[in-house]
Motif scaffolding. Structure first.
Motif, PDB file in Angstrom:
ATOM      1  N   LYS A 105       0.831  -1.205   0.000  1.00 65.14           N
ATOM      2  CA  LYS A 105       0.000   0.000   0.000  1.00 65.14           C
ATOM      3  C   LYS A 105       0.864   1.254   0.000  1.00 65.14           C
ATOM      4  CE  LYS A 105      -3.983   2.218   0.541  1.00 65.14           C
ATOM      5  NZ  LYS A 105      -3.543   3.612   0.670  1.00 65.14           N
ATOM      6  N   ASP A 109       0.901   4.110  -2.814  1.00 62.03           N
ATOM      7  CA  ASP A 109       0.652   5.518  -2.471  1.00 62.03           C
ATOM      8  C   ASP A 109       1.744   6.416  -3.053  1.00 62.03           C
ATOM      9  OD1 ASP A 109      -1.677   4.978  -1.120  1.00 62.03           O
ATOM     10  OD2 ASP A 109      -0.724   4.854   0.861  1.00 62.03           O
ATOM     11  N   ASN A 142      -7.659  -2.572   0.458  1.00 61.32           N
ATOM     12  CA  ASN A 142      -7.008  -1.278   0.285  1.00 61.32           C
ATOM     13  C   ASN A 142      -5.980  -1.330  -0.847  1.00 61.32           C
ATOM     14  OD1 ASN A 142      -8.224   0.213   2.597  1.00 61.32           O
ATOM     15  ND2 ASN A 142      -7.210  -1.395   3.775  1.00 61.32           N
ATOM     16  N   GLY A 145      -8.056  -1.381  -4.152  1.00 60.46           N
ATOM     17  CA  GLY A 145      -8.594  -0.067  -4.501  1.00 60.46           C
ATOM     18  C   GLY A 145      -7.536   0.902  -4.980  1.00 60.46           C
ATOM     19  N   THR A 146      -6.371   0.892  -4.335  1.00 59.07           N
ATOM     20  CA  THR A 146      -5.300   1.800  -4.742  1.00 59.07           C
ATOM     21  C   THR A 146      -4.736   1.413  -6.107  1.00 59.07           C
ATOM     22  OG1 THR A 146      -4.735   2.006  -2.385  1.00 59.07           O
ATOM     23  CG2 THR A 146      -3.182   2.920  -3.970  1.00 59.07           C
ATOM     24  N   GLU A 149      -7.116   2.779  -8.607  1.00 52.52           N
ATOM     25  CA  GLU A 149      -6.963   4.239  -8.667  1.00 52.52           C
ATOM     26  C   GLU A 149      -5.751   4.623  -9.508  1.00 52.52           C
ATOM     27  OE1 GLU A 149      -6.577   8.109  -5.661  1.00 52.52           O
ATOM     28  OE2 GLU A 149      -6.709   6.073  -4.847  1.00 52.52           O
ATOM     29  N   LYS A 181     -18.061  -2.709  -2.202  1.00 53.51           N
ATOM     30  CA  LYS A 181     -17.303  -1.968  -1.184  1.00 53.51           C
ATOM     31  C   LYS A 181     -16.958  -0.570  -1.693  1.00 53.51           C
ATOM     32  CE  LYS A 181     -15.195  -6.130   0.793  1.00 53.51           C
ATOM     33  NZ  LYS A 181     -15.819  -7.100  -0.119  1.00 53.51           N
ATOM     34  N   GLN A 183     -14.454   1.256  -1.179  1.00 52.87           N
ATOM     35  CA  GLN A 183     -13.063   1.421  -1.602  1.00 52.87           C
ATOM     36  C   GLN A 183     -12.872   1.064  -3.068  1.00 52.87           C
ATOM     37  OE1 GLN A 183     -14.150  -0.356   1.040  1.00 52.87           O
ATOM     38  NE2 GLN A 183     -12.639  -0.414   2.700  1.00 52.87           N
ATOM     39  N   ILE A 184     -13.837   0.339  -3.642  1.00 53.22           N
ATOM     40  CA  ILE A 184     -13.721  -0.124  -5.024  1.00 53.22           C
ATOM     41  C   ILE A 184     -14.618   0.667  -5.967  1.00 53.22           C
ATOM     42  CG2 ILE A 184     -14.007  -2.101  -6.574  1.00 53.22           C
ATOM     43  CD1 ILE A 184     -11.696  -2.397  -4.657  1.00 53.22           C
TER      44      ILE A 184
END
Length: 420
Positions: A105, A109, A142, A145-146, A149, A181, A183-184
Protein backbone atom coordinates in the motif's frame (compact mmCIF):
# COMPACT_ATOMS: atom_id res chain seq x y z
CA UNK A 1 -12.96 37.51 -6.58
CA UNK A 2 -9.51 38.17 -8.05
CA UNK A 3 -9.09 34.46 -8.78
CA UNK A 4 -12.45 34.37 -10.55
CA UNK A 5 -11.48 37.40 -12.61
CA UNK A 6 -8.22 35.71 -13.55
CA UNK A 7 -10.04 32.54 -14.67
CA UNK A 8 -12.42 34.75 -16.64
CA UNK A 9 -9.47 36.33 -18.45
CA UNK A 10 -8.06 32.87 -19.20
CA UNK A 11 -11.42 31.95 -20.69
CA UNK A 12 -11.23 34.95 -23.05
CA UNK A 13 -7.96 33.58 -24.43
CA UNK A 14 -8.39 29.81 -24.19
CA UNK A 15 -12.14 29.28 -24.43
CA UNK A 16 -13.78 26.15 -22.95
CA UNK A 17 -10.38 24.43 -22.75
CA UNK A 18 -9.75 26.27 -19.50
CA UNK A 19 -12.42 24.15 -17.77
CA UNK A 20 -10.32 21.04 -18.15
CA UNK A 21 -7.43 22.40 -16.09
CA UNK A 22 -9.51 23.73 -13.21
CA UNK A 23 -9.35 21.81 -9.92
CA UNK A 24 -12.38 20.19 -8.30
CA UNK A 25 -14.73 22.99 -7.28
CA UNK A 26 -17.86 23.32 -5.21
CA UNK A 27 -21.21 23.48 -7.01
CA UNK A 28 -21.61 27.14 -6.06
CA UNK A 29 -18.21 27.99 -7.57
CA UNK A 30 -19.00 26.07 -10.75
CA UNK A 31 -22.32 27.94 -11.09
CA UNK A 32 -20.57 31.28 -10.62
CA UNK A 33 -17.95 30.41 -13.23
CA UNK A 34 -20.56 29.20 -15.72
CA UNK A 35 -22.48 32.45 -15.32
CA UNK A 36 -19.30 34.43 -15.92
CA UNK A 37 -18.37 32.32 -18.95
CA UNK A 38 -21.83 32.83 -20.44
CA UNK A 39 -21.29 36.58 -20.44
CA UNK A 40 -17.82 36.37 -21.97
CA UNK A 41 -16.98 35.92 -25.65
CA UNK A 42 -14.23 33.36 -25.63
CA UNK A 43 -11.55 33.51 -28.28
CA UNK A 44 -11.90 37.26 -28.79
CA UNK A 45 -8.81 38.30 -26.85
CA UNK A 46 -5.81 39.48 -28.89
CA UNK A 47 -2.36 40.58 -27.75
CA UNK A 48 -2.00 44.34 -27.44
CA UNK A 49 1.78 44.44 -27.16
CA UNK A 50 4.60 42.44 -28.72
CA UNK A 51 8.24 42.08 -27.74
CA UNK A 52 10.72 43.81 -30.02
CA UNK A 53 12.12 40.49 -31.16
CA UNK A 54 10.83 38.47 -32.79
CA UNK A 55 8.44 40.59 -34.78
CA UNK A 56 4.76 39.65 -34.50
CA UNK A 57 3.45 37.32 -37.13
CA UNK A 58 1.09 39.10 -39.50
CA UNK A 59 -2.48 38.25 -38.59
CA UNK A 60 -4.70 37.28 -41.48
CA UNK A 61 -8.26 38.42 -41.13
CA UNK A 62 -10.86 35.75 -41.65
CA UNK A 63 -14.53 36.03 -42.38
CA UNK A 64 -17.15 34.32 -40.33
CA UNK A 65 -16.17 32.15 -37.34
CA UNK A 66 -12.51 32.26 -36.41
CA UNK A 67 -10.68 29.44 -38.12
CA UNK A 68 -8.15 29.06 -35.34
CA UNK A 69 -10.56 28.90 -32.44
CA UNK A 70 -8.79 28.63 -29.09
CA UNK A 71 -11.47 26.14 -27.98
CA UNK A 72 -9.71 23.50 -30.09
CA UNK A 73 -6.71 23.70 -27.78
CA UNK A 74 -6.00 20.51 -25.87
CA UNK A 75 -5.36 21.57 -22.26
CA UNK A 76 -2.87 18.72 -21.92
CA UNK A 77 -0.61 20.58 -24.37
CA UNK A 78 -0.09 23.23 -21.72
CA UNK A 79 1.78 20.82 -19.46
CA UNK A 80 5.27 19.40 -19.66
CA UNK A 81 5.66 15.65 -19.83
CA UNK A 82 6.72 13.91 -16.64
CA UNK A 83 8.89 10.81 -16.73
CA UNK A 84 7.82 8.58 -13.84
CA UNK A 85 9.25 5.30 -15.09
CA UNK A 86 12.82 6.37 -14.30
CA UNK A 87 11.72 7.16 -10.74
CA UNK A 88 10.40 3.66 -10.04
CA UNK A 89 13.52 2.19 -8.46
CA UNK A 90 14.16 -1.34 -7.20
CA UNK A 91 12.77 -0.70 -3.67
CA UNK A 92 9.42 0.19 -5.24
CA UNK A 93 9.18 -3.10 -7.13
CA UNK A 94 10.41 -5.04 -4.11
CA UNK A 95 7.71 -3.51 -1.94
CA UNK A 96 5.00 -4.49 -4.45
CA UNK A 97 6.17 -8.10 -4.14
CA UNK A 98 6.11 -8.01 -0.35
CA UNK A 99 3.82 -10.33 1.62
CA UNK A 100 2.91 -7.45 3.93
CA UNK A 101 -0.05 -5.49 2.60
CA UNK A 102 1.08 -2.26 4.26
CA UNK A 103 4.34 -2.26 2.31
CA UNK A 104 2.43 -2.74 -0.94
CA UNK A 105 0.00 0.00 0.00
CA UNK A 106 2.82 2.44 0.81
CA UNK A 107 4.51 1.71 -2.51
CA UNK A 108 1.23 2.26 -4.36
CA UNK A 109 0.65 5.52 -2.47
CA UNK A 110 4.07 6.74 -3.61
CA UNK A 111 3.06 5.82 -7.17
CA UNK A 112 -0.14 7.87 -6.87
CA UNK A 113 1.95 10.92 -5.93
CA UNK A 114 3.93 10.53 -9.16
CA UNK A 115 0.74 9.98 -11.15
CA UNK A 116 -0.65 13.34 -10.04
CA UNK A 117 1.32 14.74 -12.97
CA UNK A 118 -1.29 15.70 -15.59
CA UNK A 119 0.83 14.52 -18.53
CA UNK A 120 3.14 11.52 -18.59
CA UNK A 121 5.99 10.90 -20.97
CA UNK A 122 5.59 8.06 -23.46
CA UNK A 123 7.31 4.84 -22.52
CA UNK A 124 6.89 1.15 -21.83
CA UNK A 125 4.31 0.94 -19.06
CA UNK A 126 3.66 -2.76 -19.67
CA UNK A 127 5.44 -4.04 -16.54
CA UNK A 128 3.69 -1.49 -14.34
CA UNK A 129 0.26 -2.23 -15.80
CA UNK A 130 0.73 -6.00 -15.46
CA UNK A 131 1.80 -5.56 -11.84
CA UNK A 132 -1.22 -3.37 -11.10
CA UNK A 133 -3.50 -5.97 -12.63
CA UNK A 134 -2.03 -8.70 -10.45
CA UNK A 135 -2.49 -6.49 -7.36
CA UNK A 136 -6.15 -6.09 -8.28
CA UNK A 137 -6.44 -9.68 -7.09
CA UNK A 138 -4.78 -8.99 -3.74
CA UNK A 139 -6.45 -10.22 -0.56
CA UNK A 140 -6.38 -6.72 0.97
CA UNK A 141 -9.14 -4.41 -0.23
CA UNK A 142 -7.01 -1.28 0.29
CA UNK A 143 -4.32 -2.62 -2.03
CA UNK A 144 -6.96 -3.50 -4.63
CA UNK A 145 -8.59 -0.07 -4.50
CA UNK A 146 -5.30 1.80 -4.74
CA UNK A 147 -4.24 -0.32 -7.72
CA UNK A 148 -7.42 0.57 -9.58
CA UNK A 149 -6.96 4.24 -8.67
CA UNK A 150 -3.48 4.11 -10.19
CA UNK A 151 -4.98 2.69 -13.39
CA UNK A 152 -7.48 5.57 -13.49
CA UNK A 153 -4.67 8.12 -13.20
CA UNK A 154 -2.56 6.38 -15.85
CA UNK A 155 -5.47 6.45 -18.31
CA UNK A 156 -6.06 10.16 -17.66
CA UNK A 157 -2.39 11.14 -18.04
CA UNK A 158 -1.49 8.90 -20.99
CA UNK A 159 -4.81 9.14 -22.85
CA UNK A 160 -4.58 7.46 -26.25
CA UNK A 161 -1.16 5.99 -25.42
CA UNK A 162 -2.90 3.89 -22.76
CA UNK A 163 -5.30 2.26 -25.24
CA UNK A 164 -3.67 -1.18 -25.51
CA UNK A 165 -3.36 -1.36 -21.73
CA UNK A 166 -6.99 -0.29 -21.31
CA UNK A 167 -8.22 -3.17 -23.47
CA UNK A 168 -5.91 -5.53 -21.55
CA UNK A 169 -7.51 -4.43 -18.26
CA UNK A 170 -11.14 -4.15 -19.43
CA UNK A 171 -12.22 -7.75 -18.61
CA UNK A 172 -10.88 -7.43 -15.06
CA UNK A 173 -12.46 -4.00 -14.57
CA UNK A 174 -15.87 -5.25 -15.73
CA UNK A 175 -15.61 -8.25 -13.41
CA UNK A 176 -15.11 -5.83 -10.50
CA UNK A 177 -18.66 -4.54 -10.99
CA UNK A 178 -19.66 -7.33 -8.60
CA UNK A 179 -17.95 -5.44 -5.75
CA UNK A 180 -20.05 -3.22 -3.50
CA UNK A 181 -17.30 -1.97 -1.18
CA UNK A 182 -16.85 1.83 -1.27
CA UNK A 183 -13.06 1.42 -1.60
CA UNK A 184 -13.72 -0.12 -5.02
CA UNK A 185 -16.87 1.46 -6.47
CA UNK A 186 -15.66 5.04 -6.82
CA UNK A 187 -12.19 4.32 -8.25
CA UNK A 188 -13.61 1.64 -10.56
CA UNK A 189 -16.08 4.11 -12.08
CA UNK A 190 -13.28 6.65 -12.54
CA UNK A 191 -10.97 4.12 -14.18
CA UNK A 192 -13.63 3.00 -16.65
CA UNK A 193 -14.71 6.59 -17.34
CA UNK A 194 -11.14 7.65 -18.14
CA UNK A 195 -10.56 4.61 -20.35
CA UNK A 196 -13.86 5.17 -22.18
CA UNK A 197 -13.07 8.85 -22.71
CA UNK A 198 -9.52 8.46 -23.97
CA UNK A 199 -9.03 4.86 -25.11
CA UNK A 200 -12.18 2.98 -26.06
CA UNK A 201 -14.29 3.19 -29.18
CA UNK A 202 -17.60 1.47 -28.55
CA UNK A 203 -17.77 0.64 -32.24
CA UNK A 204 -14.84 -1.79 -31.87
CA UNK A 205 -15.93 -5.40 -31.91
CA UNK A 206 -13.47 -6.34 -29.17
CA UNK A 207 -15.04 -3.71 -26.91
CA UNK A 208 -18.52 -5.07 -27.62
CA UNK A 209 -17.37 -8.64 -26.99
CA UNK A 210 -16.18 -7.72 -23.50
CA UNK A 211 -19.49 -6.01 -22.79
CA UNK A 212 -21.36 -9.13 -23.90
CA UNK A 213 -19.39 -11.12 -21.32
CA UNK A 214 -20.56 -8.62 -18.72
CA UNK A 215 -24.16 -8.94 -19.89
CA UNK A 216 -23.92 -12.72 -19.52
CA UNK A 217 -22.17 -12.66 -16.13
CA UNK A 218 -23.64 -14.93 -13.47
CA UNK A 219 -23.71 -12.05 -10.97
CA UNK A 220 -26.70 -9.81 -11.68
CA UNK A 221 -24.94 -6.63 -10.51
CA UNK A 222 -22.28 -7.09 -13.17
CA UNK A 223 -24.98 -7.24 -15.85
CA UNK A 224 -26.76 -4.08 -14.68
CA UNK A 225 -23.56 -2.11 -14.08
CA UNK A 226 -22.17 -3.10 -17.49
CA UNK A 227 -25.36 -1.80 -19.11
CA UNK A 228 -25.13 1.47 -17.20
CA UNK A 229 -21.46 1.81 -18.15
CA UNK A 230 -22.44 1.53 -21.81
CA UNK A 231 -25.27 4.03 -21.33
CA UNK A 232 -22.92 6.61 -19.81
CA UNK A 233 -20.35 6.06 -22.56
CA UNK A 234 -22.61 6.55 -25.60
CA UNK A 235 -22.95 10.39 -25.48
CA UNK A 236 -19.17 10.91 -25.68
CA UNK A 237 -18.78 8.70 -28.77
CA UNK A 238 -19.05 9.57 -32.47
CA UNK A 239 -22.16 8.57 -34.47
CA UNK A 240 -20.04 6.09 -36.43
CA UNK A 241 -18.90 4.40 -33.22
CA UNK A 242 -22.47 4.23 -31.89
CA UNK A 243 -23.63 2.74 -35.17
CA UNK A 244 -20.94 0.06 -34.92
CA UNK A 245 -21.92 -0.66 -31.33
CA UNK A 246 -25.59 -0.99 -32.34
CA UNK A 247 -24.61 -3.48 -35.03
CA UNK A 248 -22.70 -5.62 -32.54
CA UNK A 249 -25.07 -5.32 -29.56
CA UNK A 250 -28.51 -4.61 -31.05
CA UNK A 251 -29.78 -8.18 -30.87
CA UNK A 252 -28.62 -8.89 -27.32
CA UNK A 253 -30.03 -5.55 -26.08
CA UNK A 254 -33.42 -6.42 -27.59
CA UNK A 255 -33.23 -9.83 -25.96
CA UNK A 256 -32.61 -8.22 -22.56
CA UNK A 257 -35.90 -6.33 -22.89
CA UNK A 258 -37.42 -9.64 -21.72
CA UNK A 259 -35.05 -10.04 -18.75
CA UNK A 260 -36.57 -10.90 -15.39
CA UNK A 261 -34.80 -7.92 -13.78
CA UNK A 262 -36.73 -4.69 -14.29
CA UNK A 263 -33.60 -2.55 -14.16
CA UNK A 264 -32.04 -4.63 -16.93
CA UNK A 265 -35.15 -4.17 -19.09
CA UNK A 266 -35.30 -0.44 -18.46
CA UNK A 267 -31.61 0.21 -19.07
CA UNK A 268 -31.58 -1.92 -22.23
CA UNK A 269 -34.53 0.04 -23.61
CA UNK A 270 -32.87 3.33 -22.72
CA UNK A 271 -29.67 2.32 -24.51
CA UNK A 272 -31.63 1.32 -27.61
CA UNK A 273 -33.41 4.67 -27.47
CA UNK A 274 -30.08 6.50 -27.35
CA UNK A 275 -28.88 4.47 -30.31
CA UNK A 276 -32.01 5.39 -32.26
CA UNK A 277 -31.49 9.07 -31.47
CA UNK A 278 -27.87 8.95 -32.66
CA UNK A 279 -27.99 6.56 -35.63
CA UNK A 280 -31.56 7.05 -36.87
CA UNK A 281 -34.49 4.68 -37.20
CA UNK A 282 -33.49 3.08 -40.52
CA UNK A 283 -30.35 1.60 -38.96
CA UNK A 284 -32.22 0.35 -35.87
CA UNK A 285 -35.41 -0.83 -37.62
CA UNK A 286 -34.04 -4.35 -38.11
CA UNK A 287 -33.71 -4.67 -34.33
CA UNK A 288 -36.79 -2.85 -33.01
CA UNK A 289 -39.21 -2.81 -35.96
CA UNK A 290 -41.41 -5.66 -34.67
CA UNK A 291 -41.41 -4.95 -30.93
CA UNK A 292 -44.63 -4.62 -28.93
CA UNK A 293 -45.88 -1.42 -27.36
CA UNK A 294 -44.51 -2.17 -23.91
CA UNK A 295 -40.96 -2.43 -25.23
CA UNK A 296 -41.38 0.50 -27.59
CA UNK A 297 -42.41 2.58 -24.58
CA UNK A 298 -39.00 2.00 -22.99
CA UNK A 299 -37.14 2.76 -26.22
CA UNK A 300 -39.22 5.88 -26.89
CA UNK A 301 -38.41 7.20 -23.42
CA UNK A 302 -34.70 6.70 -24.04
CA UNK A 303 -34.89 8.34 -27.46
CA UNK A 304 -36.72 11.40 -26.16
CA UNK A 305 -34.27 11.72 -23.28
CA UNK A 306 -31.30 11.50 -25.66
CA UNK A 307 -32.87 14.06 -28.03
CA UNK A 308 -33.46 16.47 -25.17
CA UNK A 309 -29.84 16.08 -24.05
CA UNK A 310 -28.64 16.84 -27.57
CA UNK A 311 -30.85 19.93 -27.77
CA UNK A 312 -29.49 21.16 -24.46
CA UNK A 313 -25.93 20.71 -25.73
CA UNK A 314 -25.01 18.27 -23.02
CA UNK A 315 -21.95 16.13 -23.75
CA UNK A 316 -22.34 13.57 -20.98
CA UNK A 317 -25.06 11.14 -20.05
CA UNK A 318 -27.18 11.90 -17.02
CA UNK A 319 -26.12 9.50 -14.31
CA UNK A 320 -29.62 9.41 -12.86
CA UNK A 321 -31.27 8.86 -16.26
CA UNK A 322 -32.08 5.24 -15.47
CA UNK A 323 -33.66 6.25 -12.16
CA UNK A 324 -35.86 8.81 -13.91
CA UNK A 325 -37.52 6.17 -16.05
CA UNK A 326 -37.19 3.17 -13.72
CA UNK A 327 -40.92 3.24 -12.95
CA UNK A 328 -41.99 3.62 -16.57
CA UNK A 329 -43.75 0.25 -16.64
CA UNK A 330 -44.78 0.03 -13.00
CA UNK A 331 -46.57 3.35 -12.59
CA UNK A 332 -48.30 4.46 -15.80
CA UNK A 333 -49.66 7.98 -15.84
CA UNK A 334 -52.81 7.99 -17.93
CA UNK A 335 -53.38 11.74 -17.83
CA UNK A 336 -50.35 13.85 -18.73
CA UNK A 337 -49.66 16.80 -16.45
CA UNK A 338 -49.30 20.16 -18.16
CA UNK A 339 -47.05 22.85 -16.76
CA UNK A 340 -47.71 26.56 -16.93
CA UNK A 341 -45.86 27.00 -20.20
CA UNK A 342 -47.95 24.39 -22.02
CA UNK A 343 -45.39 21.59 -21.80
CA UNK A 344 -46.32 18.01 -21.09
CA UNK A 345 -44.65 15.90 -18.41
CA UNK A 346 -44.33 12.46 -19.99
CA UNK A 347 -44.24 9.99 -17.09
CA UNK A 348 -41.61 11.99 -15.23
CA UNK A 349 -39.04 11.04 -17.86
CA UNK A 350 -38.54 14.32 -19.67
CA UNK A 351 -40.45 17.58 -19.86
CA UNK A 352 -40.89 18.09 -23.58
CA UNK A 353 -42.77 20.59 -25.66
CA UNK A 354 -45.29 19.36 -28.19
CA UNK A 355 -43.20 21.02 -30.90
CA UNK A 356 -40.28 18.76 -29.95
CA UNK A 357 -42.57 15.74 -30.07
CA UNK A 358 -43.87 16.70 -33.49
CA UNK A 359 -40.33 17.11 -34.77
CA UNK A 360 -39.36 13.70 -33.43
CA UNK A 361 -42.37 12.00 -35.02
CA UNK A 362 -41.46 13.37 -38.44
CA UNK A 363 -38.16 11.50 -38.40
CA UNK A 364 -39.54 8.10 -37.39
CA UNK A 365 -39.68 5.05 -39.58
CA UNK A 366 -43.39 4.68 -40.53
CA UNK A 367 -43.77 1.29 -38.86
CA UNK A 368 -42.02 2.41 -35.70
CA UNK A 369 -43.97 5.67 -35.74
CA UNK A 370 -47.23 3.75 -35.80
CA UNK A 371 -46.23 1.72 -32.73
CA UNK A 372 -45.01 4.81 -30.89
CA UNK A 373 -48.18 6.71 -31.76
CA UNK A 374 -50.25 3.93 -30.19
CA UNK A 375 -48.20 4.23 -27.02
CA UNK A 376 -48.65 8.01 -26.93
CA UNK A 377 -52.40 7.61 -27.45
CA UNK A 378 -52.58 5.02 -24.69
CA UNK A 379 -50.79 7.36 -22.29
CA UNK A 380 -53.06 10.28 -23.17
CA UNK A 381 -50.33 12.42 -24.68
CA UNK A 382 -52.14 12.59 -28.04
CA UNK A 383 -55.85 12.14 -28.83
CA UNK A 384 -57.00 8.56 -29.33
CA UNK A 385 -58.40 9.26 -32.79
CA UNK A 386 -58.93 12.50 -34.62
CA UNK A 387 -62.13 13.11 -36.65
CA UNK A 388 -61.97 11.73 -40.15
CA UNK A 389 -59.53 8.94 -39.35
CA UNK A 390 -56.46 11.12 -38.71
CA UNK A 391 -54.28 11.14 -35.63
CA UNK A 392 -53.11 14.47 -34.26
CA UNK A 393 -49.89 14.67 -32.28
CA UNK A 394 -50.82 17.96 -30.68
CA UNK A 395 -53.13 17.65 -27.69
CA UNK A 396 -55.27 20.50 -29.07
CA UNK A 397 -55.84 21.47 -32.68
CA UNK A 398 -57.33 24.51 -34.31
CA UNK A 399 -58.19 25.71 -37.76
CA UNK A 400 -60.05 23.98 -40.55
CA UNK A 401 -59.43 20.28 -41.05
CA UNK A 402 -57.87 19.00 -44.23
CA UNK A 403 -59.50 16.76 -46.79
CA UNK A 404 -60.66 13.76 -44.82
CA UNK A 405 -58.49 14.37 -41.79
CA UNK A 406 -57.50 16.27 -38.66
CA UNK A 407 -55.77 19.63 -38.60
CA UNK A 408 -52.37 20.44 -37.18
CA UNK A 409 -51.84 22.79 -34.23
CA UNK A 410 -51.26 25.82 -36.37
CA UNK A 411 -54.37 25.22 -38.46
CA UNK A 412 -52.64 23.72 -41.51
CA UNK A 413 -54.34 20.59 -42.78
CA UNK A 414 -52.96 17.44 -44.31
CA UNK A 415 -54.24 15.77 -47.45
CA UNK A 416 -53.98 12.16 -46.28
CA UNK A 417 -55.90 12.62 -43.07
CA UNK A 418 -53.19 12.38 -40.45
CA UNK A 419 -51.49 15.51 -39.23
CA UNK A 420 -47.83 15.78 -38.33
Amino acid sequence: SSSLAFVGELYRWMGPAVKSILPDLRDAQISELDAMFAKSEHGTAKPEKFPRAPEPVAQVETRGPQSAAPSSLDPLDLFEETDILSQLKRPFWTALDSSAWKEKKEALDSLLVLLNAPKLAKGDYGDLVRKLKSLMGDANINVVGTSIEAIAKLAAALRGDFTKHAYFLLPSLIDFFKEKKPQIVGVLDQALENCAKHCFSIGDEKFSNELIKGFQHKVGKVKTDTLQFLLKTIPSQSPEAVKGCATHLGNILVKMLDDADGEVRTTSGTILGHMVAVTGHPHMAKFIGNLDQKKMKLIAAGELAASKMQQDGQSGSKENLVKKIANLEASPQKTPQKTGDGKVNLKNVQTISMANLEGAMKQLDPKVAANLNKVLQQEGVVPKQAPGGGTAVAAESSGPAGRGGASTRGGASTRGGAST
